[in-house]
Design a protein around this motif. Structure first.
Motif, mmCIF file in Angstrom:
data_model
loop_
_atom_site.group_PDB
_atom_site.id
_atom_site.type_symbol
_atom_site.label_atom_id
_atom_site.label_comp_id
_atom_site.label_asym_id
_atom_site.label_seq_id
_atom_site.Cartn_x
_atom_site.Cartn_y
_atom_site.Cartn_z
ATOM 1 N N ASN A 384 -5.833 15.081 -26.815
ATOM 2 C CA ASN A 384 -7.078 15.755 -26.434
ATOM 3 C C ASN A 384 -7.190 15.719 -24.916
ATOM 4 O O ASN A 384 -7.888 14.888 -24.338
ATOM 5 C CB ASN A 384 -8.295 15.103 -27.081
ATOM 6 N N ARG A 385 -6.452 16.626 -24.282
ATOM 7 C CA ARG A 385 -6.363 16.643 -22.822
ATOM 8 C C ARG A 385 -7.721 16.885 -22.167
ATOM 9 O O ARG A 385 -8.047 16.279 -21.143
ATOM 10 C CB ARG A 385 -5.362 17.710 -22.375
ATOM 11 N N LEU A 386 -8.527 17.746 -22.740
ATOM 12 C CA LEU A 386 -9.834 18.035 -22.158
ATOM 13 C C LEU A 386 -10.711 16.786 -22.177
ATOM 14 O O LEU A 386 -11.345 16.442 -21.171
ATOM 15 C CB LEU A 386 -10.505 19.177 -22.918
ATOM 16 N N HIS A 387 -10.730 16.091 -23.287
ATOM 17 C CA HIS A 387 -11.530 14.872 -23.379
ATOM 18 C C HIS A 387 -11.051 13.843 -22.361
ATOM 19 O O HIS A 387 -11.873 13.178 -21.703
ATOM 20 C CB HIS A 387 -11.442 14.296 -24.793
ATOM 21 N N ALA A 388 -9.739 13.680 -22.229
ATOM 22 C CA ALA A 388 -9.192 12.694 -21.295
ATOM 23 C C ALA A 388 -9.588 13.020 -19.857
ATOM 24 O O ALA A 388 -10.006 12.130 -19.094
ATOM 25 C CB ALA A 388 -7.676 12.633 -21.431
ATOM 26 N N ALA A 389 -9.453 14.281 -19.462
ATOM 27 C CA ALA A 389 -9.809 14.669 -18.094
ATOM 28 C C ALA A 389 -11.288 14.433 -17.818
ATOM 29 O O ALA A 389 -11.667 13.915 -16.756
ATOM 30 C CB ALA A 389 -9.446 16.131 -17.858
ATOM 31 N N LEU A 390 -12.137 14.817 -18.761
ATOM 32 C CA LEU A 390 -13.577 14.629 -18.577
ATOM 33 C C LEU A 390 -13.942 13.148 -18.517
ATOM 34 O O LEU A 390 -14.820 12.750 -17.743
ATOM 35 C CB LEU A 390 -14.339 15.325 -19.715
ATOM 36 N N GLU A 391 -13.269 12.334 -19.310
ATOM 37 C CA GLU A 391 -13.578 10.902 -19.320
ATOM 38 C C GLU A 391 -13.188 10.247 -17.996
ATOM 39 O O GLU A 391 -13.928 9.407 -17.460
ATOM 40 C CB GLU A 391 -12.855 10.225 -20.480
ATOM 41 N N ALA A 393 -13.015 11.794 -15.066
ATOM 42 C CA ALA A 393 -13.959 12.299 -14.064
ATOM 43 C C ALA A 393 -15.292 11.569 -14.160
ATOM 44 O O ALA A 393 -15.894 11.204 -13.138
ATOM 45 C CB ALA A 393 -14.151 13.802 -14.258
ATOM 46 N N ARG A 394 -15.756 11.331 -15.376
ATOM 47 C CA ARG A 394 -17.039 10.648 -15.560
ATOM 48 C C ARG A 394 -16.950 9.183 -15.135
ATOM 49 O O ARG A 394 -17.792 8.688 -14.374
ATOM 50 C CB ARG A 394 -17.455 10.726 -17.028
ATOM 51 N N SER A 395 -15.924 8.478 -15.614
ATOM 52 C CA SER A 395 -15.843 7.042 -15.373
ATOM 53 C C SER A 395 -15.529 6.713 -13.919
ATOM 54 O O SER A 395 -15.903 5.643 -13.432
ATOM 55 C CB SER A 395 -14.796 6.405 -16.290
ATOM 56 N N CYS A 396 -14.841 7.609 -13.218
ATOM 57 C CA CYS A 396 -14.465 7.358 -11.811
ATOM 58 C C CYS A 396 -15.357 8.091 -10.820
ATOM 59 O O CYS A 396 -15.178 7.945 -9.605
ATOM 60 C CB CYS A 396 -13.008 7.754 -11.578
ATOM 61 N N ARG A 397 -16.255 8.922 -11.324
ATOM 62 C CA ARG A 397 -17.128 9.738 -10.461
ATOM 63 C C ARG A 397 -16.284 10.516 -9.455
ATOM 64 O O ARG A 397 -16.513 10.481 -8.249
ATOM 65 C CB ARG A 397 -18.156 8.858 -9.748
ATOM 66 N N ALA A 398 -15.286 11.212 -9.988
ATOM 67 C CA ALA A 398 -14.331 11.918 -9.133
ATOM 68 C C ALA A 398 -13.968 13.252 -9.755
ATOM 69 O O ALA A 398 -14.167 13.476 -10.964
ATOM 70 C CB ALA A 398 -13.066 11.076 -8.954
ATOM 71 N N ALA A 410 -11.490 18.656 -14.180
ATOM 72 C CA ALA A 410 -12.776 18.205 -14.709
ATOM 73 C C ALA A 410 -13.629 17.657 -13.587
ATOM 74 O O ALA A 410 -13.118 17.071 -12.625
ATOM 75 C CB ALA A 410 -12.563 17.136 -15.783
ATOM 76 N N THR A 411 -14.935 17.824 -13.715
ATOM 77 C CA THR A 411 -15.883 17.338 -12.722
ATOM 78 C C THR A 411 -16.749 16.244 -13.343
ATOM 79 O O THR A 411 -16.897 16.173 -14.567
ATOM 80 C CB THR A 411 -16.791 18.471 -12.214
ATOM 81 N N PRO A 412 -17.361 15.390 -12.516
ATOM 82 C CA PRO A 412 -18.202 14.325 -13.080
ATOM 83 C C PRO A 412 -19.390 14.841 -13.867
ATOM 84 O O PRO A 412 -19.912 14.129 -14.736
ATOM 85 C CB PRO A 412 -18.660 13.547 -11.837
ATOM 86 N N ASP A 413 -19.846 16.065 -13.583
ATOM 87 C CA ASP A 413 -20.980 16.611 -14.338
ATOM 88 C C ASP A 413 -20.526 17.441 -15.541
ATOM 89 O O ASP A 413 -21.266 18.263 -16.061
ATOM 90 C CB ASP A 413 -21.896 17.435 -13.423
ATOM 91 N N GLU A 414 -19.291 17.215 -15.981
ATOM 92 C CA GLU A 414 -18.758 17.727 -17.247
ATOM 93 C C GLU A 414 -18.512 19.236 -17.260
ATOM 94 O O GLU A 414 -18.495 19.860 -18.306
ATOM 95 C CB GLU A 414 -19.649 17.324 -18.426
ATOM 96 N N ARG A 415 -18.274 19.815 -16.096
ATOM 97 C CA ARG A 415 -17.722 21.164 -16.061
ATOM 98 C C ARG A 415 -16.201 21.041 -16.030
ATOM 99 O O ARG A 415 -15.661 20.015 -15.620
ATOM 100 C CB ARG A 415 -18.226 21.927 -14.835
#
Length: 513
Positions: A384-391, A393-398, A410-415
């Motif tokens: 699940n590449r999309l989930h991994a990228a979003l996670e 971005a969220r966890s690292c705020r990057a 992926a962006t931290p605000d889930e775009r």
């Protein structure tokens, strides 16, 4: 070149749009989808004689196939429909499509027929659509195997049966299409992981639905339209100081070439000055291929940089970790790649320092590096590449790009964004280092972090695509070859942007025009 942006929706988003529209849709969505698929089929096989085989499944995807069959038959094509279920087990709308097809004079067979002597003009997969969540087995798996063996165009409706529409993971037996007609909007599984290998050419049929008007899209397909406003001409009265100072930190023993590749890419994309800090104590004092690069010992990089990239050939020794700690404290745009990511993935203190940054941070992991950052394995990331990228971005705020087939930003605000440029020839040493250099070069020149990441990723793939068109690759393509091509593609974008009357400063808005 600056085409309209194309939204991407996961299955849940498509279902939300459909459920909103179904009660009032006239004509019904299934009728629209089948008609659009028939039109695509006619274009696909305009010059191919012979019958069309449509394999219909037990759900709404099969209903789309029945509508398509009726439309093609009414257009004068010979159609054979294989239907392995019974009408009473179909959902209501699909049952109506089945009845309408029969009422129009159509017939069905209960199993796949043998191919005619001259072969099929087209085989169509209308077995299972975007809702499939389990492997295809038994009879339908055998059907898919037979359909895949046909030496003719193979068309899938909405998504190839057996392919997860969200992840691009094959679920057991999977239809291998040469052409996929997908409805309403793109789905992520068509564009990433194994999806491109199973989808072939993708045609999006909106079926008269403006999806973003019903549900704003969190995902977009990457295209130059996303960063067109930053493709600005340089003023004639200018100097190198305007275009920033980029720093590259890496080049441990045996890996100096990685840092040099990144530096060269930044230089060739127009950065004013590029400094390369090497951990190799006996490293070169000058890059004789590109003496414009300023080579230093790693600890001697200038304090005043416009942007910094850490990672190409960095290594994981204590000296590298200490340099990474210092880099995380800098208040400039920071790109982390390769061993910088591996160090963060194994050190909670480094990850906490990364998360605490307030200036833009960009991460460019490949799947194995992403797995280390997430504390999992590569297979789980790819599942699940999309989930991994979003996670990440969220966890690292990057901002994150998960590299691979259909790179995901992926962006931290889930775009999120999916890139379609590039080809398999890019699976060669040093490509990630070139990407790092392209992105940090744009950052140094003042591009916003998100736009720099999107543009750098797309540019890198577009450069490889240009080389392939010129007969350079895909097999045997080297990373260094993409640097010159990237410069050419980027300048081409600049020229096109200035010709575009919609572009700020474009032809229609410049004085004297």
């Amino acid at each position: 070149m600056f085409s309209p942006l194309r939204p991407i929706y996961p299955v849940a988003g498509i279902r939300e749009i459909e459920n909103t529209l179904i009660p009032s849709a006239r004509p019904p969505l299934m009728e629209r989808a089948g008609r659009a698929a028939a039109q695509d089929a006619v274009r696909l096989i305009m010059d191919r004689p012979g019958p069309i085989l449509i394999a219909c499944g037990p759900g709404n995807n099969g209903g789309d196939g029945f509508v398509m069959a009726r439309q093609l038959a009414q257009a004068g094509r010979e159609v054979i429909v294989a239907f392995g279920s019974t009408a009473d087990r179909l959902p209501a709308e699909a049952a109506k499509a089945h009845a309408d097809y029969l009422a129009a004079g159509g017939t069905v067979v209960s199993d796949l027929p043998a191919a005619p002597a001259n072969g099929w003009a087209l085989v169509v997969d209308a077995l299972f659509g975007i809702g499939l969540g389990r492997p295809i087995e038994g009879r339908y798996a055998s059907w898919i195997q037979t359909l895949n063996a046909q030496p003719c165009p193979r068309m899938a409706l909405d998504v190839p049966s057996g392919l997860d529409a969200d992840t691009g993971q094959p679920l057991g037996a999977t239809f291998r299409a040469t052409h996929t007609t997908t409805f309403i909007a793109l789905k992520p599984g068509l564009l990433t992981n194994d999806g491109p290998d199973y989808c072939g050419e993708i045609s999006v049929q909106r079926i008269d639905i403006d999806a973003p008007a019903w549900l704003p899209a969190r995902g977009l397909a990457i295209a130059p339209s996303l960063f067109r406003s930053h493709l600005q001409p340089r003023p004639r009265n200018t100097h190198k100081g305007i275009y920033g100072d980029a720093g590259i930190l890496g080049g441990s023993p045996g890996m100096v070439g990685a840092a040099l590749l990144a530096g060269r890419a930044a230089l060739w994309l127009g950065t004013g000055r590029v400094y390369v800090g090497l951990l190799e104590e006996r490293g070169p004092a000058v890059d004789f291929a590109h003496p414009e690069l300023m080579l230093r010992q790693a600890e001697a990089l200038p304090e005043r940089l416009s942007a910094l990239a850490v990672g190409p050939g960095l290594g994981t020794q204590p000296a590298a970790a200490a340099l990474l700690v210092a880099a995380l404290e800098r208040t400039i745009p920071l790109l982390l790649d390769a061993d910088a990511l591996n160090l963060i993935g194994t050190d909670p203190k480094l990850k906490a320092a990364l998360k605490a940054r307030t200036t833009p941070t960009l991460l460019t992991p490949h799947p194995a590096e992403a797995a280390r950052m997430l504390g999992t394995d590569t297979a789980s990331v790819q599942a699940n590449r999309l989930h991994a990228a979003l996670e990440i971005a969220r966890s690292c705020r990057a901002l994150v790009v998960l590299k691979g087939c259909g790179s995901i930003i992926a962006t931290p605000d889930e775009r999120w964004f999916v890139n379609g440029s590039g080809h398999p020839g890019m699976a060669s040493a040093g490509m990630g280092d070139v990407l790092t250099g392209l992105i940090v070069g744009l950052l140094a020149q003042g591009w916003p972090a998100e736009s720099a990441l999107i543009a750098g990723v797309h540019l890198h793939g577009a450069a490889a695509d240009r080389l392939a068109r010129e007969g350079i690759g895909p097999v045997g393509l080297t990373a260094s070859e993409t640097i010159d091509a990237a410069r050419g593609v980027f300048n081409g974008w600049l020229i096109e942007a200035q010709r575009d009357p919609r572009h700020p400063g474009g032809a229609a808005q410049r004085p004297g025009r």
